[in-house]
Each structure stands twice: as C-alpha cells, then as structure tokens.
Design a protein around this motif. Sequence first.
Motif, short mmCIF file in Angstrom:
data_model
loop_
_atom_site.label_atom_id
_atom_site.label_comp_id
_atom_site.label_asym_id
_atom_site.label_seq_id
_atom_site.Cartn_x
_atom_site.Cartn_y
_atom_site.Cartn_z
N HIS A 183 0.50 -0.95 3.40
CA HIS A 183 -0.87 -1.22 3.84
C HIS A 183 -1.47 -2.19 2.82
O HIS A 183 -1.17 -2.10 1.62
CB HIS A 183 -1.68 0.09 3.89
N ASP B 274 -1.85 5.95 13.32
CA ASP B 274 -1.44 4.93 14.29
C ASP B 274 -1.47 3.52 13.70
O ASP B 274 -1.49 2.53 14.44
CB ASP B 274 -2.33 4.98 15.53
N TYR B 275 -1.48 3.40 12.37
CA TYR B 275 -1.51 2.08 11.75
C TYR B 275 -0.19 1.35 12.00
O TYR B 275 0.89 1.89 11.75
CB TYR B 275 -1.76 2.20 10.24
N SER B 276 -0.28 0.13 12.51
CA SER B 276 0.92 -0.64 12.83
C SER B 276 1.14 -1.81 11.89
O SER B 276 2.21 -2.41 11.88
CB SER B 276 0.83 -1.16 14.27
N GLY B 277 0.13 -2.18 11.10
CA GLY B 277 0.27 -3.29 10.18
C GLY B 277 0.19 -4.63 10.87
O GLY B 277 -0.07 -4.73 12.08
N ASP B 278 0.43 -5.67 10.11
CA ASP B 278 0.39 -7.01 10.68
C ASP B 278 1.81 -7.57 10.78
O ASP B 278 2.78 -6.88 10.52
CB ASP B 278 -0.49 -7.95 9.82
N GLU C 288 -12.94 3.28 8.89
CA GLU C 288 -12.22 2.92 10.12
C GLU C 288 -11.81 1.45 10.17
O GLU C 288 -10.67 1.14 10.54
CB GLU C 288 -13.08 3.29 11.33
N VAL D 65 -3.44 6.38 5.02
CA VAL D 65 -3.41 5.42 6.12
C VAL D 65 -3.47 6.19 7.44
O VAL D 65 -2.87 7.26 7.57
CB VAL D 65 -2.13 4.57 6.06
N VAL D 66 -4.23 5.69 8.39
CA VAL D 66 -4.36 6.36 9.68
C VAL D 66 -2.99 6.45 10.35
O VAL D 66 -2.14 5.56 10.18
CB VAL D 66 -5.36 5.63 10.60
N ASP E 79 -8.50 0.88 8.44
CA ASP E 79 -7.35 1.68 8.87
C ASP E 79 -7.00 2.76 7.85
O ASP E 79 -5.83 3.09 7.65
CB ASP E 79 -6.12 0.80 9.13
N LEU E 80 -8.03 3.31 7.22
CA LEU E 80 -7.86 4.39 6.26
C LEU E 80 -8.67 5.60 6.69
O LEU E 80 -9.59 5.49 7.51
CB LEU E 80 -8.30 3.96 4.85
N ARG E 81 -8.34 6.75 6.13
CA ARG E 81 -9.10 7.97 6.38
C ARG E 81 -9.07 8.80 5.10
O ARG E 81 -8.27 8.56 4.19
CB ARG E 81 -8.49 8.76 7.54
#
Length: 250
Positions: A122, A106-110, A84, A103-104, A87-89
């Motif tokens: 990612h 809802d990952y939005s990145g930076d 978690e 990648v999860v 941001d991985l599953r």
Amino acid sequence: MEPDIFDRMAAQAAGVQPPQSLSKEKLHAPAESQIAAQNPSKTPPNVRQALQFLLAHGWLESAAKPKLFSLAAAQTTLIDALLEPLDLRVVVDDVRGLAFLAVVPDYSGDDTDESEQDDWTHPLMKRQRLTLEQSLLLAILRREFLQREQESGTGAAVRVTVDSLLPQLETYLGSTGSDMQERKRLGQLLENLRTHGMVTEVDSQDCITIRPMIVHLLNPENLQTLLLRLREVAEQGSTRGSEANAEGAP
C-alpha cells in the motif's frame, strides 16, 4: 444611512437615542463567527489529533496514550470515514488496549510493476522486511507474550529478561561459542524489532516489554511460512553436512 440634523433634533426632544450606523465590517463579523461556530463538517480537534497520531505511528496504545485510545475506540466509524479515501481503516483491540491502521480488505492497489509490488502493499503501508533471525525472534517473543497472557490475563504488560531469551535463540540458531557475541547478536535483533515497535528498549533491569502489536503482526499464516523456511534451512544444512562427510570418507 446617517440620520440628518432634523432627525437627531427630533430624537433628542423625544428622549430617544438616534440609531447608530453600522460599518460594513461590523455587519459581517457576527455572521462570519456564527458560520464558523456552526460548521458541522469540521473534524473535532481531538479526533484530528488521534487520526494524525495513527497516521504518523501506525498504531496507538492505551498504556501510552489513554485519552487518544479511548477516543479512537469510541469514534471508529468517524475515523474509518476519514480514512476511506486512503483505503485504510482502524482496528481496535479493546482487550489489549491497542488501535492500529490496516488496509481495507478489498484494496486492489494500482497498476504497479512486480518489483514495486515486492516492496509495497500500500502506498502508505510499507511491508516490513525481516531477516530469518529477526522473524525467529519475533516468533519466540510472540510465544512468550501469549504464555504470559494465559498466566496473568489478557491485557497485562509482558516483560521478559534478555537473559531468558538467549537459550531459546541458541536452540534454533546454534551457539557461537562466545557469550559476548551471542548477547551482542541478540541485542542487535532486539534493537531492530524495537524500531518496528514490537518491543521497548532494554531497561535498567535488563528487561524488555513486548508490545501487544506483536499478536497482530505475526499471525498464524506468517508463522506457518516461517516454519517452512526454517525446515528448508535445516534440510539444506543437513544436506551440506552429508556431502562433507561423504567427501571426507575413505
């Protein structure tokens, strides 16, 4: 506190062993070992091994690592909790015996610039950039994989001969006029896909095994993009051919 001489004499007369003094080290050793044995927050070694393998390779297959795959399939909740912060599953395909990282949703990145976003989706998952020829071969292999699954059942190993792929590739890329060059081109494409984990090495029987990860890597959306790109290339080729004919016309 050491018992004095009178205590020892009284104990000997009564037939009782005098109490032994315990050093500081002996007092602390049992307590420390008990705490270590009862530490529930420590990740079990087998789960740690499965997680490390996933992070190192991106996926694991039941055919190669049956124990680790069974563990990952049974401990998805725990592994997801450990992943978690990254941001991985883990995604498990029980039918094909495959577990892989994703990648999860809802990952939005930076806040990276556009050039970095072109290369990375990612920080730990680099986008695999393939040429048009490599993508085309992937689509051919995926079709072969799904057809064999329909014939032999899902989960069966899919092996194909290198010679059976040559005419399919020539259909889309055209013939070079040299069997040696066409086979060399196919060999280079297969080697590149092998480094991405899509196929195995060519064995002594001149066959490769298509890995089940190809189903998840090359999804329908990617295939649609590839189809549009092939149409663009075909249209550009026909346009250049028409222009050449027009220039050569009397």
